[in-house]
Scaffold this motif. Sequence first.
Motif, PDB file in Angstrom:
ATOM      1  N   HIS A   6       0.925  -1.093  -0.093  1.00  0.00           N
ATOM      2  CA  HIS A   6      -0.011   0.093   0.170  1.00  0.00           C
ATOM      3  C   HIS A   6       0.965   1.220  -0.031  1.00  0.00           C
ATOM      4  CE1 HIS A   6      -3.679  -2.288   0.507  1.00  0.00           C
ATOM      5  NE2 HIS A   6      -2.920  -2.952   1.633  1.00  0.00           N
ATOM      6  N   PRO A   7       0.438   2.309  -0.584  1.00  0.00           N
ATOM      7  CA  PRO A   7       1.048   3.535  -0.666  1.00  0.00           C
ATOM      8  C   PRO A   7       0.954   4.247   0.704  1.00  0.00           C
ATOM      9  CG  PRO A   7      -0.897   3.861  -1.978  1.00  0.00           C
ATOM     10  CD  PRO A   7      -0.755   2.424  -1.576  1.00  0.00           C
ATOM     11  N   ASN A   8       2.248   5.180   0.831  1.00  0.00           N
ATOM     12  CA  ASN A   8       2.203   5.990   2.085  1.00  0.00           C
ATOM     13  C   ASN A   8       1.170   6.954   2.108  1.00  0.00           C
ATOM     14  OD1 ASN A   8       3.022   7.183   4.528  1.00  0.00           O
ATOM     15  ND2 ASN A   8       4.936   8.067   3.644  1.00  0.00           N
ATOM     16  N   TYR A   9       0.199   6.879   3.256  1.00  0.00           N
ATOM     17  CA  TYR A   9      -0.756   7.792   3.340  1.00  0.00           C
ATOM     18  C   TYR A   9      -0.600   8.666   4.568  1.00  0.00           C
ATOM     19  CZ  TYR A   9      -5.794   8.948   3.649  1.00  0.00           C
ATOM     20  OH  TYR A   9      -7.075   9.343   3.753  1.00  0.00           O
ATOM     21  N   HIS A  10      -0.552  10.009   4.174  1.00  0.00           N
ATOM     22  CA  HIS A  10       0.179  11.145   5.069  1.00  0.00           C
ATOM     23  C   HIS A  10      -0.775  12.301   5.013  1.00  0.00           C
ATOM     24  CE1 HIS A  10       2.421  10.812   1.328  1.00  0.00           C
ATOM     25  NE2 HIS A  10       2.122  12.225   1.407  1.00  0.00           N
ATOM     26  N   LYS A  11      -0.323  13.319   5.834  1.00  0.00           N
ATOM     27  CA  LYS A  11      -1.080  14.773   5.704  1.00  0.00           C
ATOM     28  C   LYS A  11      -0.076  15.507   4.722  1.00  0.00           C
ATOM     29  CE  LYS A  11      -3.157  14.958  10.270  1.00  0.00           C
ATOM     30  NZ  LYS A  11      -3.086  15.928  11.565  1.00  0.00           N
ATOM     31  N   ILE A  12      -0.924  16.298   3.858  1.00  0.00           N
ATOM     32  CA  ILE A  12      -0.406  17.333   3.056  1.00  0.00           C
ATOM     33  C   ILE A  12      -1.312  18.630   3.102  1.00  0.00           C
ATOM     34  CG2 ILE A  12       0.427  15.655   1.342  1.00  0.00           C
ATOM     35  CD1 ILE A  12      -1.674  16.525  -0.439  1.00  0.00           C
ATOM     36  N   LYS A  13      -0.703  19.660   2.690  1.00  0.00           N
ATOM     37  CA  LYS A  13      -1.500  21.021   2.658  1.00  0.00           C
ATOM     38  C   LYS A  13      -1.856  21.282   1.034  1.00  0.00           C
ATOM     39  CE  LYS A  13      -0.628  25.695   3.896  1.00  0.00           C
ATOM     40  NZ  LYS A  13       0.281  26.843   4.220  1.00  0.00           N
ATOM     41  N   VAL A  14      -3.145  21.623   0.896  1.00  0.00           N
ATOM     42  CA  VAL A  14      -3.609  21.974  -0.299  1.00  0.00           C
ATOM     43  C   VAL A  14      -3.860  23.431  -0.247  1.00  0.00           C
ATOM     44  CG1 VAL A  14      -5.468  21.778  -1.931  1.00  0.00           C
ATOM     45  CG2 VAL A  14      -4.698  19.699  -0.376  1.00  0.00           C
ATOM     46  N   VAL A  15      -3.436  23.951  -1.263  1.00  0.00           N
ATOM     47  CA  VAL A  15      -3.603  25.454  -1.351  1.00  0.00           C
ATOM     48  C   VAL A  15      -4.430  25.853  -2.801  1.00  0.00           C
ATOM     49  CG1 VAL A  15      -2.397  27.874  -1.875  1.00  0.00           C
ATOM     50  CG2 VAL A  15      -1.403  25.973  -0.628  1.00  0.00           C
ATOM     51  N   MET A  16      -5.607  26.377  -2.376  1.00  0.00           N
ATOM     52  CA  MET A  16      -6.413  26.663  -3.632  1.00  0.00           C
ATOM     53  C   MET A  16      -6.053  27.971  -4.344  1.00  0.00           C
ATOM     54  SD  MET A  16      -9.103  24.772  -2.843  1.00  0.00           S
ATOM     55  CE  MET A  16     -10.750  25.053  -2.963  1.00  0.00           C
ATOM     56  N   THR A  17      -6.776  28.333  -5.410  1.00  0.00           N
ATOM     57  CA  THR A  17      -6.209  29.238  -6.283  1.00  0.00           C
ATOM     58  C   THR A  17      -6.557  30.606  -5.808  1.00  0.00           C
ATOM     59  OG1 THR A  17      -8.377  29.375  -7.288  1.00  0.00           O
ATOM     60  CG2 THR A  17      -6.800  28.045  -8.433  1.00  0.00           C
ATOM     61  N   ASP A  18      -7.405  30.820  -4.705  1.00  0.00           N
ATOM     62  CA  ASP A  18      -7.458  32.043  -4.124  1.00  0.00           C
ATOM     63  C   ASP A  18      -6.495  32.354  -2.840  1.00  0.00           C
ATOM     64  OD1 ASP A  18      -8.650  30.521  -2.293  1.00  0.00           O
ATOM     65  OD2 ASP A  18     -10.491  31.554  -2.214  1.00  0.00           O
ATOM     66  N   GLY A  19      -5.698  31.179  -2.463  1.00  0.00           N
ATOM     67  CA  GLY A  19      -4.876  31.548  -1.597  1.00  0.00           C
ATOM     68  C   GLY A  19      -5.314  30.638  -0.353  1.00  0.00           C
ATOM     69  N   SER A  20      -6.515  30.387  -0.227  1.00  0.00           N
ATOM     70  CA  SER A  20      -6.928  29.688   1.137  1.00  0.00           C
ATOM     71  C   SER A  20      -6.319  28.329   1.043  1.00  0.00           C
ATOM     72  CB  SER A  20      -8.537  29.605   1.052  1.00  0.00           C
ATOM     73  OG  SER A  20      -9.101  29.020  -0.078  1.00  0.00           O
ATOM     74  N   HIS A  21      -6.309  27.476   2.193  1.00  0.00           N
ATOM     75  CA  HIS A  21      -5.636  26.245   2.403  1.00  0.00           C
ATOM     76  C   HIS A  21      -6.347  25.490   3.243  1.00  0.00           C
ATOM     77  CE1 HIS A  21      -3.815  28.806   5.394  1.00  0.00           C
ATOM     78  NE2 HIS A  21      -3.431  27.505   5.972  1.00  0.00           N
ATOM     79  N   PHE A  22      -6.210  24.202   3.181  1.00  0.00           N
ATOM     80  CA  PHE A  22      -6.657  23.181   4.163  1.00  0.00           C
ATOM     81  C   PHE A  22      -5.635  21.834   4.172  1.00  0.00           C
ATOM     82  CE2 PHE A  22      -8.467  22.176   0.174  1.00  0.00           C
ATOM     83  CZ  PHE A  22      -8.245  20.788  -0.042  1.00  0.00           C
ATOM     84  N   GLU A  23      -5.694  21.198   5.119  1.00  0.00           N
ATOM     85  CA  GLU A  23      -4.874  20.048   5.197  1.00  0.00           C
ATOM     86  C   GLU A  23      -5.849  18.943   5.012  1.00  0.00           C
ATOM     87  OE1 GLU A  23      -2.658  19.319   8.942  1.00  0.00           O
ATOM     88  OE2 GLU A  23      -1.281  20.605   8.510  1.00  0.00           O
ATOM     89  N   THR A  24      -5.230  17.758   4.388  1.00  0.00           N
ATOM     90  CA  THR A  24      -5.927  16.382   3.927  1.00  0.00           C
ATOM     91  C   THR A  24      -5.023  15.467   4.165  1.00  0.00           C
ATOM     92  OG1 THR A  24      -7.513  15.711   2.677  1.00  0.00           O
ATOM     93  CG2 THR A  24      -5.761  16.777   1.578  1.00  0.00           C
ATOM     94  N   MET A  25      -5.497  14.151   4.244  1.00  0.00           N
ATOM     95  CA  MET A  25      -4.745  12.875   3.982  1.00  0.00           C
ATOM     96  C   MET A  25      -4.553  12.484   2.561  1.00  0.00           C
ATOM     97  SD  MET A  25      -3.765  12.270   7.196  1.00  0.00           S
ATOM     98  CE  MET A  25      -3.381  10.403   7.170  1.00  0.00           C
ATOM     99  N   SER A  26      -3.578  12.084   2.162  1.00  0.00           N
ATOM    100  CA  SER A  26      -3.271  11.644   0.642  1.00  0.00           C
ATOM    101  C   SER A  26      -2.210  10.797   0.600  1.00  0.00           C
ATOM    102  CB  SER A  26      -2.995  13.099  -0.248  1.00  0.00           C
ATOM    103  OG  SER A  26      -2.827  12.846  -1.304  1.00  0.00           O
ATOM    104  N   THR A  27      -2.119  10.156  -0.703  1.00  0.00           N
ATOM    105  CA  THR A  27      -0.840   9.383  -0.909  1.00  0.00           C
ATOM    106  C   THR A  27       0.048  10.230  -1.993  1.00  0.00           C
ATOM    107  OG1 THR A  27      -2.057   8.468  -2.926  1.00  0.00           O
ATOM    108  CG2 THR A  27      -2.209   7.215  -0.953  1.00  0.00           C
ATOM    109  N   TRP A  28      -0.335  11.480  -2.232  1.00  0.00           N
ATOM    110  CA  TRP A  28       0.267  12.367  -3.293  1.00  0.00           C
ATOM    111  C   TRP A  28       1.626  12.983  -2.367  1.00  0.00           C
ATOM    112  CZ3 TRP A  28       1.907  17.464  -2.511  1.00  0.00           C
ATOM    113  CH2 TRP A  28       2.500  18.050  -3.872  1.00  0.00           C
ATOM    114  N   GLY A  29       2.757  12.986  -3.108  1.00  0.00           N
ATOM    115  CA  GLY A  29       4.016  13.671  -2.501  1.00  0.00           C
ATOM    116  C   GLY A  29       4.544  13.048  -1.043  1.00  0.00           C
ATOM    117  N   LYS A  30       5.192  13.796  -0.040  1.00  0.00           N
ATOM    118  CA  LYS A  30       5.615  13.345   1.084  1.00  0.00           C
ATOM    119  C   LYS A  30       4.953  14.103   2.210  1.00  0.00           C
ATOM    120  CE  LYS A  30       9.993  12.380  -1.083  1.00  0.00           C
ATOM    121  NZ  LYS A  30      11.373  12.369  -1.020  1.00  0.00           N
ATOM    122  N   GLU A  31       5.002  13.675   3.213  1.00  0.00           N
ATOM    123  CA  GLU A  31       4.683  14.229   4.583  1.00  0.00           C
ATOM    124  C   GLU A  31       4.664  15.464   4.674  1.00  0.00           C
ATOM    125  OE1 GLU A  31       2.671  14.459   8.277  1.00  0.00           O
ATOM    126  OE2 GLU A  31       2.777  12.518   7.160  1.00  0.00           O
ATOM    127  N   GLY A  32       3.708  16.349   4.776  1.00  0.00           N
ATOM    128  CA  GLY A  32       3.951  18.064   5.187  1.00  0.00           C
ATOM    129  C   GLY A  32       4.294  18.757   3.617  1.00  0.00           C
TER     130      GLY A  32
END
Length: 76
Positions: A6-32
Amino acid sequence: MKKNTHPNYHKIKVVMTDGSHFETMSTWGKEGETLKLEIDPKSHAAWTGGNQKVLDKGRVSKFFKKFKNLRSETKK
């Protein structure tokens, strides 16, 4: 069950086009890491109701082009 399949499931930060952001769990990228979106529901015309680019080579256009000779000239 096999280990490490299974891929590594970790927290990442997502930044929207207007600059707002949120944290979510994903397999994309690396932790943080930060994922910056180029298109999101706040800015894309499909969600905001703005103008959308309609392709002239879509399924409906292809259908009408293929079967245009089957239409009758007079309405019954």
